[in-house]
Design an enzyme around this catalytic site. Structure first.
Site, PDB file in Angstrom:
ATOM      1  N   LYS A 121      30.001  -1.668  29.250  1.00  0.00           N
ATOM      2  CA  LYS A 121      29.404  -0.918  28.139  1.00  0.00           C
ATOM      3  C   LYS A 121      28.984   0.447  28.645  1.00  0.00           C
ATOM      4  CE  LYS A 121      25.912  -1.024  24.476  1.00  0.00           C
ATOM      5  NZ  LYS A 121      24.861  -1.816  23.800  1.00  0.00           N
ATOM      6  N   ASP A 226      16.683  -4.019  16.311  1.00  0.00           N
ATOM      7  CA  ASP A 226      17.944  -3.808  15.583  1.00  0.00           C
ATOM      8  C   ASP A 226      18.633  -5.164  15.404  1.00  0.00           C
ATOM      9  OD1 ASP A 226      19.850  -2.364  14.238  1.00  0.00           O
ATOM     10  OD2 ASP A 226      20.911  -1.701  16.029  1.00  0.00           O
TER      11      ASP A 226
END
Length: 395
Positions: A121, A226
């Protein structure tokens, strides 16, 4: 932006020293003077040849209308430095296909020397606000030097630190394997985002499991920030005979239960799950909660340690958290963006070219007139090369 690793095998030892020098100089300079690059690299024969080679493949860039001769590090250059560190530590051997793209990160499949697939990532916090920036050009020009690089590093460090703490305490998250600069390497989980699930045999059970995960995070002093169908994955398949096990991902926005806006973030996480289940599975819970005031009572219960405290003690300080949070809000990463947002190649190229709000000059120093084939010819594969990272279309 694209992660084009084909040039890694052609970089010489001098090239890597020069690239590292530009990174080091970026800590105090938006544009690193050429003389300083030479000084930091320690190359007696000069750095112009390496500067030309690095600029030719987009790892550094000269800027138009700069007040002095110098270069800045691009995201491509930072990518190469991170990958080279992974190569040295044997964390990554090959780079495969891109499997995910967001407004602030790119995700790739990679593999180690044994062929075991992993996930890379790459945080790219400097690119997400370019549509807004075009309407307000003063934004990037008024930022502190190198903040796009520093904040991306902070996002990666925060995610790695929290993922490690959650994993150690039994939360269903990927295994964090390594972290370098603005990147993380983690285990590859054979799962799919909840948003891709069209139906489940027992939505009430899955809903209860997700709400329970939110409350368990609260017990450890944390709020995901989130928590939605894009940052929860289902482990298994979509047949009715398989029970889905939720896997939690993506932690750069995680906050403490003591945060000034903790109630807002907690309620938003809960409501995101409620809305998704109502919309997708036509399921509405009979219970209105959970409510923040009740979750607050769970913090530290049953003798569990507060992970918000232990994470701070492990190296991700409160000051870092404040800096990252302020930056993410300023550039529009606050959990409410379109999670499916993607960019065209043209948009990505425009964003790469406008990093730090400055225009890139296509020239590459003394040898700018050379063709790429000439540069490659000078950097042929031999035993003197530092990088032997193998690159393939598939890992």
């Amino acid at each position: 932006m694209r992660l084009d690793t084909k040039h890694m095998r052609y970089l010489t030892n001098e090239d890597w020293k020069t690239l590292t020098a530009v990174e080091t100089g970026s800590r105090n300079h938006e544009v690193v003077p050429t003389a300083l690059i030479g000084q930091l690299s320690g190359l007696r024969g000069g750095v112009h040849k390496s500067i030309s080679a690095l600029a030719k493949v987009g790892l550094i860039a000269r800027l138009k209308n700069a007040k002095y001769d110098g270069y800045r590090l691009t995201y491509g250059g930072l990518d190469y430095l991170a990958l080279n560190q992974y190569r040295k530590r044997k964390d990554v051997y090959s780079v495969g296909n891109q499997i995910g793209v967001g407004k602030e990160s790119d995700i790739f499949v990679v593999a180690d020397e044994k062929g075991v697939q992993r996930v890379l990532k790459i945080h790219r916090l400097g690119r997400i606000s370019f549509r807004t920036v075009k309407a307000n050009r003063d934004y990037l020009r008024n930022r502190s030097n190198g903040s796009w690089m520093y904040m991306s590093r902070l996002a990666a460090l925060k995610e790695y630190t929290f993922m490690t703490a959650l994993r150690e305490n039994g939360f269903p998250v990927p295994e964090p394997l390594a972290q370098s600069r603005h990147t993380i390497v983690m285990s590859l989980i054979d799962a799919f985002p909840m948003r891709q699930i069209s139906s489940v045999p027992n939505p009430a059970s899955l809903y209860a499991e997700l709400i329970s995960m939110i409350l368990r995070l609260a017990q450890y002093g944390l709020i995901h920030g989130d928590f939605n169908e894009n940052n929860t994955q289902g482990l298994g398949d979509q047949t009715e005979s398989i029970t889905l096990t939720p896997i939690l991902i993506d932690f750069p926005q995680m906050v403490s239960m003591d945060h000034a806006n903790a109630e807002y973030y907690f309620d938003r996480d809960v409501n995101c799950i409620k809305r998704f289940f109502q919309r997708r599975f036509h399921f509405t819970s009979d219970e209105k909660g959970p409510h923040f005031r009740d979750a607050r009572k769970l913090v530290g219960s049953d003798g569990v340690k507060r992970l918000d405290v232990s994470v701070e003690a492990s190296g991700f300080s409160r000051k870092m958290a404040r800096e990252l949070e302020a930056y993410m809000k300023e550039v529009g990463v606050d959990g409410d963006g379109d999670p499916d947002a993607t960019r065209s190649d043209e948009e990505s190229e425009d964003e790469e070219g406008e990093e730090n709000g400055l225009e890139v000059d296509g020239s590459a120093g003394e040898d700018a007139g050379e063709s790429e084939s000439q540069v490659d010819e000078k950097h042929t594969l031999d035993g003197s090369l530092l990088s032997q990272l193998n690159v393939s279309d598939k890992t």
